[in-house]
Design an enzyme around this catalytic site. Structure first.
Site, PDB file in Angstrom:
ATOM      1  CG  HIS A 121       7.361  -3.405  -8.898  1.00  0.00           C
ATOM      2  ND1 HIS A 121       7.195  -4.364  -7.672  1.00  0.00           N
ATOM      3  CD2 HIS A 121       6.109  -3.582  -9.451  1.00  0.00           C
ATOM      4  CE1 HIS A 121       6.220  -4.817  -7.791  1.00  0.00           C
ATOM      5  NE2 HIS A 121       5.468  -4.577  -8.774  1.00  0.00           N
ATOM      6  CG  ASP A 151       9.324  -4.571  -4.893  1.00  0.00           C
ATOM      7  OD1 ASP A 151       9.512  -3.393  -5.319  1.00  0.00           O
ATOM      8  OD2 ASP A 151       8.255  -5.308  -5.361  1.00  0.00           O
ATOM      9  N   GLY A 231      -1.461  -5.012 -11.388  1.00  0.00           N
ATOM     10  CA  GLY A 231      -2.143  -3.889 -10.514  1.00  0.00           C
ATOM     11  C   GLY A 231      -2.542  -4.166  -9.256  1.00  0.00           C
ATOM     12  CG  ASN A 232      -4.246  -7.498  -7.043  1.00  0.00           C
ATOM     13  OD1 ASN A 232      -4.503  -8.241  -8.052  1.00  0.00           O
ATOM     14  ND2 ASN A 232      -4.779  -7.014  -6.157  1.00  0.00           N
ATOM     15  CB  SER A 233       2.343  -4.619  -7.647  1.00  0.00           C
ATOM     16  OG  SER A 233       2.639  -5.729  -8.576  1.00  0.00           O
ATOM     17  N   GLY A 289      26.722 -10.279  10.096  1.00  0.00           N
ATOM     18  CA  GLY A 289      28.164 -10.675   9.503  1.00  0.00           C
ATOM     19  C   GLY A 289      28.420 -12.096   9.401  1.00  0.00           C
ATOM     20  CB  VAL A 290      26.963 -14.909   9.361  1.00  0.00           C
ATOM     21  CG1 VAL A 290      27.353 -15.044  10.924  1.00  0.00           C
ATOM     22  CG2 VAL A 290      25.473 -14.809   9.256  1.00  0.00           C
ATOM     23  CB  ILE A 292      23.801 -18.132   6.509  1.00  0.00           C
ATOM     24  CG1 ILE A 292      23.021 -16.950   5.551  1.00  0.00           C
ATOM     25  CG2 ILE A 292      24.587 -17.698   7.694  1.00  0.00           C
ATOM     26  CD1 ILE A 292      21.973 -16.395   6.512  1.00  0.00           C
TER      27      ILE A 292
END
Length: 489
Positions: A121, A151, A231-233, A289-290, A292
Site C-alpha cells: 500500500h 501487503d 509513515g511507519n508503514s 485445500g481446506v 477452515i
C-alpha cells in the site's frame, strides 16, 4: 483553689498526652511512608528487568544497527478523475487533468546491492518512487513485484555496499518480548519507538479478499504496543538484538494516528515473498485445500470437541492437497511442521511460508487421537507446478520498454467482469504504458481491435507492431466500462 489546681494539672497532663500521641503518630506515619516509598523502588526496578534476568533493557545497539537499514520512501502518482476518458463528458466539460497525489512510507534494506522490502500500500498507484537513505543519499526506486495478499512489495535501487538488516525468526518471538519499531512517521526520518509483543496471529481483516481473482489474504499479524503512525508503514520491527522480526503494516485507530495498537507482518512470511519475487517475479502461493474456521467454546460444545486451539476443517477441496493426503472433515489442525497452530490466522501463516510441491507435516486431532499426515501442497490451479517468471522478464527488450508485468486473467475474473479473456497489468513502473495514462490493474482485452486472451497472445500482438497502437481494456474498479489508450511502439 484546689479545684483550680486540679483543673490545671488535668490540662497539663492532657496537653502532654496529646503532644506525645501526635509525635508518636507523626514519627510512625513518617516511618510507614518511608517503607512504602522505599519499597516501591526495588519492586519497580525488578519488574522492569525481570524478563532479562536482572539486566537493564538497552536498545541502543539495536537502534544503531537498524536506523541505517531503514529507508524513507516518497511516492508520486496521478489519480485519474471520474469520467476522464468518457468522450461525452469531455465534449461537454472538456478534458480533465489527472490530480497528482504524493505519499510517504518506509522500507527495509535486505541486501547490500539494493533490494528493499516495503508495504504494497506504500507504493500502490505510484508513478515515481524516491528512496532516501539514512545518510541522505537519494535514489530512484523500481518496483520488482508486489503481493496484495500479504501487503508486501519489493523495490530495487542502483546502489552497492548498503547496510543490511539481518533476518530474525518470527516463529520464535514471544508475547511480552521487547521490540523496536523503526520508520519515518509524519516525515520524521529515522524514528525509533519501543514496546512489547502484545499478541501473535492477529487477523484484523484489512486486506482485500477476492477469491474469484485469486486474492486469498494472509493475515497473521504480530501485534505490538510500540508507537506506529502514518509513515511507519513498511518500516522495521526489530528485536533487542537488532534482527528484523516483522514489517510494520497497520495501526488500529479511530483517528488515523497511533492509539495503542500496531501490527506487523511476520518476517518469515516476508522472507518467502521476497524470495519468490526475486526468483520468479511473482509469488508462488501454496494451498492445503481446506475450508477452515476458528474454534470457540460454543462451537466446541456443539461439535463435541475437547480442544479450543487449532483450525477446524469444515470442507475439503475436491482433488485438493488435504483430500489426497487423507485429512477429513471434522479434523482439527493443531500443528504444521512442528509449529503450533492455535487459529486460522496461524495456519495461513505457516502454510504461507511454502510453495506448491512442498511437503509439510500436518498434525490433526481426530476424536481423541492425534495423527501426523504428510501433505503435498498445490497451487490455485490444483497442481504442484510453480508459476513462470513474469512476462516482462521473459520477453524481449522492446517489450520491457512497456514497463509492466502481466498475468493472464483467470477464468473466474473473466466471468466476473463479463470478458472473454484478457491480460492484467500486475505491476507498473516508468515506461510507455505508464506514460499513456494506464494504471496498474488494467485488463487488456484487445490490441488494435485484435483480441488478446493470454500473455503469449499479447506478446505476439505487440512483437510485430510499430508506430501508433490502440489498447482497449477495462478496470476492475469500473466493470462494464471500456477504456482506450494510445501508445507509440
Amino acid at each position: 483553689m484546689k479545684k483550680i489546681v486540679f483543673s490545671l494539672i488535668i490540662a497539663i497532663t492532657g496537653g502532654a498526652s496529646a503532644l506525645f500521641v501526635e509525635k508518636y503518630f507523626d514519627e510512625h506515619s513518617a516511618l510507614n511512608s518511608s517503607i512504602q516509598l522505599h519499597g516501591q523502588l526495588p519492586v519497580h526496578s525488578t519488574t522492569y528487568s525481570a524478563d532479562l534476568a536482572g539486566v537493564e533493557v538497552d536498545f541502543t545497539r539495536a537502534a544503531e544497527s537498524s536506523v541505517n537499514s531503514v529507508v524513507h520512501i516518497k511516492t508520486q502518482g496521478e489519480e485519474e478523475q471520474p469520467f476522464a476518458n468518457d468522450p461525452f463528458y469531455q465534449f461537454f466539460y472538456g478534458q480533465r487533468k489527472p490530480q497528482i497525489h504524493q505519499g510517504s512510507g518506509s522500507g527495509v534494506i535486505i541486501s547490500n546491492d539494493g533490494y528493499i522490502v516495503t508495504n504494497n500500500h506504500v507504493i500502490e498507484g505510484a508513478d515515481k518512487i524516491e528512496i532516501v537513505l539514512n545518510d541522505k543519499r537519494s535514489f530512484v526506486g523500481e518496483v520488482l513485484g508486489k503481493d496484495p495478499t500479504t501487503d508486501l512489495a519489493l523495490i530495487k535501487i542502483d546502489a552497492k555496499d548498503l547496510p543490511v538488516l539481518m533476518y530474525g525468526n518470527s516463529d520464535n518471538v514471544k508475547v511480552g518480548q521487547w521490540v523496536l519499531a523503526v520508520g519515518n512517521p509524519f516525515n520524521l526520518t529515522s524514528t525509533v519507538t519501543a514496546g512489547i509483543i502484545s499478541a501473535k496471529g492477529r487477523n484484523i481483516n484489512i486486506l482485500e479478499n477476492d477469491p474469484e481473482n485469486g486474492l486469498f489474504p494472509i493475515e497473521s499479524f504480530i501485534q505490538t504496543d510500540a508507537a506506529v503512525n502514518p509513515g511507519n508503514s513498511g518500516g522495521a520491527l526489530v528485536n533487542s538484538s537488532g534482527e528484523l522480526v516483522g514489517i510494520n503494516s497497520a495501526i488500529a485507530s479511530n483517528t488515523g494516528s497511533y492509539a495503542g495498537y500496531s501490527f506487523a507482518i511476520p518476517v518469515n512470511i516476508v522472507k518467502k515473498i521476497v524470495s519468490d519475487l526475486i526468483e520468479f517475479g511473482t509469488v508462488q502461493r501454496a494451498f492445503i485445500g481446506v475450508s477452515i474456521r476458528d474454534i470457540d467454546a460454543a462451537f466446541a460444545e456443539k461439535s463435541g470437541l475437547k480442544i479450543l486451539n487449532g483450525a477446524y476443517v469444515n470442507e475439503l477441496t475436491d482433488g485438493g492437497a488435504a483430500e489426497e493426503a487423507g485429512l477429513k472433515v471434522g479434523d482439527v489442525i493443531t500443528e504444521i511442521n512442528g509449529n503450533a497452530v492455535k487459529n486460522v490466522a496461524e495456519l495461513q501463516e505457516q502454510v504461507g511460508k511454502f510453495r506448491p510441491g512442498d511437503k509439510i507435516a500436518v498434525v490433526v486431532k481426530r476424536g481423541s487421537d492425534s495423527k501426523t499426515i504428510s501433505v503435498t501442497l498445490k497451487n490455485k490451479n490444483g497442481n504442484t507446478e510453480v508459476l513462470g517468471k513474469s512476462a516482462s522478464t521473459t520477453m524481449g527488450e522492446g517489450f520491457q520498454l512497456l514497463g509492466a508485468n502481466f498475468e493472464s486473467c483467470s477464468t473466474e475474473a473473466c466471468k466476473k467482469y463479463g470478458i472473454n479473456g484478457g491480460v492484467q497489468i500486475t505491476t507498473l513502473k516508468a515506461g510507455k504504458l505508464a506514460a499513456s495514462g494506464i494504471k496498474a490493474g488494467f485488463i487488456i482485452i484487445s490490441i488494435d481491435n485484435k483480441k488478446v486472451k493470454s500473455v503469449d497472445e499479447l506478446e505476439s500482438a505487440l512483437k510485430s507492431k510499430s508506430g501508433g497502437t490502440l489498447i482497449q481494456g477495462i478496470y476492475p474498479s469500473a466493470p462494464g466500462k471500456t477504456f482506450y489508450y494510445g501508445i507509440g511502439l
